[in-house]
Design an enzyme around this catalytic site. Structure first.
Site, PDB file in Angstrom:
ATOM      1  N   ALA A   1      10.352 -13.580   4.207  1.00 47.06           N
ATOM      2  CA  ALA A   1       8.993 -14.001   4.531  1.00 47.06           C
ATOM      3  C   ALA A   1       8.561 -13.434   5.878  1.00 47.06           C
ATOM      4  CB  ALA A   1       8.922 -15.527   4.563  1.00 47.06           C
TER       5      ALA A   1
ATOM      6  N   ASN B   1       3.543   0.763   9.894  1.00 45.46           N
ATOM      7  CA  ASN B   1       3.422   2.132   9.406  1.00 45.46           C
ATOM      8  C   ASN B   1       2.421   2.981  10.177  1.00 45.46           C
ATOM      9  OD1 ASN B   1       1.439   0.397   8.297  1.00 45.46           O
ATOM     10  ND2 ASN B   1       0.958   1.874   6.711  1.00 45.46           N
ATOM     11  N   TYR B   2       1.636   2.392  11.065  1.00 54.87           N
ATOM     12  CA  TYR B   2       0.537   3.112  11.720  1.00 54.87           C
ATOM     13  C   TYR B   2       0.715   3.066  13.230  1.00 54.87           C
ATOM     14  CZ  TYR B   2      -4.333   4.460  12.719  1.00 54.87           C
ATOM     15  OH  TYR B   2      -5.467   5.098  13.161  1.00 54.87           O
TER      16      TYR B   2
ATOM     17  N   ASN C   1      16.053  -7.553  -0.950  1.00 53.53           N
ATOM     18  CA  ASN C   1      15.282  -8.763  -0.693  1.00 53.53           C
ATOM     19  C   ASN C   1      14.544  -8.629   0.637  1.00 53.53           C
ATOM     20  OD1 ASN C   1      14.973 -11.845  -1.567  1.00 53.53           O
ATOM     21  ND2 ASN C   1      15.157 -11.758   0.653  1.00 53.53           N
TER      22      ASN C   1
ATOM     23  N   SER D   1      13.679 -12.872   7.537  1.00 52.70           N
ATOM     24  CA  SER D   1      12.289 -13.301   7.742  1.00 52.70           C
ATOM     25  C   SER D   1      11.765 -12.913   9.124  1.00 52.70           C
ATOM     26  CB  SER D   1      12.182 -14.815   7.572  1.00 52.70           C
ATOM     27  OG  SER D   1      12.513 -15.190   6.257  1.00 52.70           O
TER      28      SER D   1
ATOM     29  N   LYS E   1       0.864  -1.185   0.000  1.00 56.31           N
ATOM     30  CA  LYS E   1       0.000   0.000   0.000  1.00 56.31           C
ATOM     31  C   LYS E   1       0.891   1.221   0.000  1.00 56.31           C
ATOM     32  CE  LYS E   1      -1.300   2.315   3.227  1.00 56.31           C
ATOM     33  NZ  LYS E   1      -0.964   3.699   3.767  1.00 56.31           N
TER      34      LYS E   1
ATOM     35  N   HIS F   1       7.177 -13.646  -0.096  1.00 60.48           N
ATOM     36  CA  HIS F   1       6.296 -14.454   0.758  1.00 60.48           C
ATOM     37  C   HIS F   1       5.753 -13.646   1.932  1.00 60.48           C
ATOM     38  CE1 HIS F   1       8.686 -17.633  -1.194  1.00 60.48           C
ATOM     39  NE2 HIS F   1       9.741 -17.023  -0.703  1.00 60.48           N
TER      40      HIS F   1
END
Length: 253
Positions: free
Chosen positions: A172, A178-179, A169, A197, A143, A155
């Site tokens: 996973a 962000n909020y 890169n 990951s 987003k 992933h």
């Protein structure tokens, strides 16, 4: 139930009168069928066009293949040599040449550069910009995120309000936090970075070019170029603990 003489029931009027739901649906289906025929006449392959929803404003380049049960909506533009697999929904997007969109992707108000690979089961929310030859893989959501050339998030990741540099890169399970409950904040990741990951990047935060993040880390401070950041508890291993616990509790058949 009796009706006043000369007054037609509303439902009956909607079913057969001018502008009824049935007529509107039929008109829309006819317009979409004409759009599919127009695209096929220009060199687009649409398998089972009767199962696809293609709005009249959609433009697709020659050599692109559209599989069954695809929806191309609004003012979507696809370049040449693309392949859109079944059950994907693309709305008001700009897609360049030679892009692969795998099964069951949902894309809205985003742009995808040439040679990128999306999905399966990816979700590009409005404001996403996917760079040339970048990969957005299965169960990845973006987003207002920009992925540079060759960047990969293959992933189970969430990239919101993010800028990801070329060749980086994303492992996973990585999440950009962000909020904060009131405002949205940006995560900036430089070129050639590696984010291990299951890491969480708490915005606002910057990872400079060539930096690494160890798997399972929670990153709350900026990471300098070429540095390794690890934000997790130290592992403790207790030899023989499991057997001792079973002996204390007694064996269960």
């Amino acid at each position: 139930m009796k009706h006043d003489e000369g007054v037609e029931p509303a439902m009956a009027h909607e079913a057969k009168g001018s502008g009824s739901i049935a007529e509107k649906v039929a008109h829309q289906v006819a317009a979409q069928s004409e759009a599919a025929r127009r695209l096929m006449d220009s060199g687009v392959t649409i398998w089972r066009a009767d199962t696809c929803v293609i709005d009249p404003g959609v433009e697709v380049g020659a050599g692109t293949v559209i599989e069954p049960f695809v929806q191309l909506l609004g003012q979507t533009t696809l370049g040449s040599g693309c392949h859109v697999r079944s059950f994907s929904v693309i709305e008001n997007c700009t897609v360049a040449d030679d892009v692969l969109i795998r099964q069951s992707c949902v894309l809205a108000e985003s742009s995808i550069a040439a040679g990128a690979k999306i999905g399966p089961f990816a979700h590009l929310r409005p404001g996403s910009e996917i760079g040339e030859d970048a990969h957005v893989g299965n169960f990845v959501e973006t987003k207002k995120a920009r992925l540079g050339k060759g960047a990969k998030a293959n992933h189970l990741a969430y990239l919101g309000d993010s800028d990801v540099g070329e060749g980086t890169n994303i492992g996973a399970g990585v999440i950009t936090c962000n909020y904060d409950g009131v405002n949205k904040h940006k995560t900036t990741i430089g070129k050639g970075c590696f984010v291990g990951s299951d890491s969480t990047l708490v915005a606002p935060v910057t990872l400079e070019d060539g930096s690494y993040v160890g798997a399972g880390s929670c990153i709350t401070r900026d990471v300098p170029a070429g540095a390794l950041a690890i934000g997790r508890a130290r592992q403790v291993t207790r030899e023989g603990w499991a057997e001792a616990r079973r002996n204390r509790q007694g064996k269960v058949d």
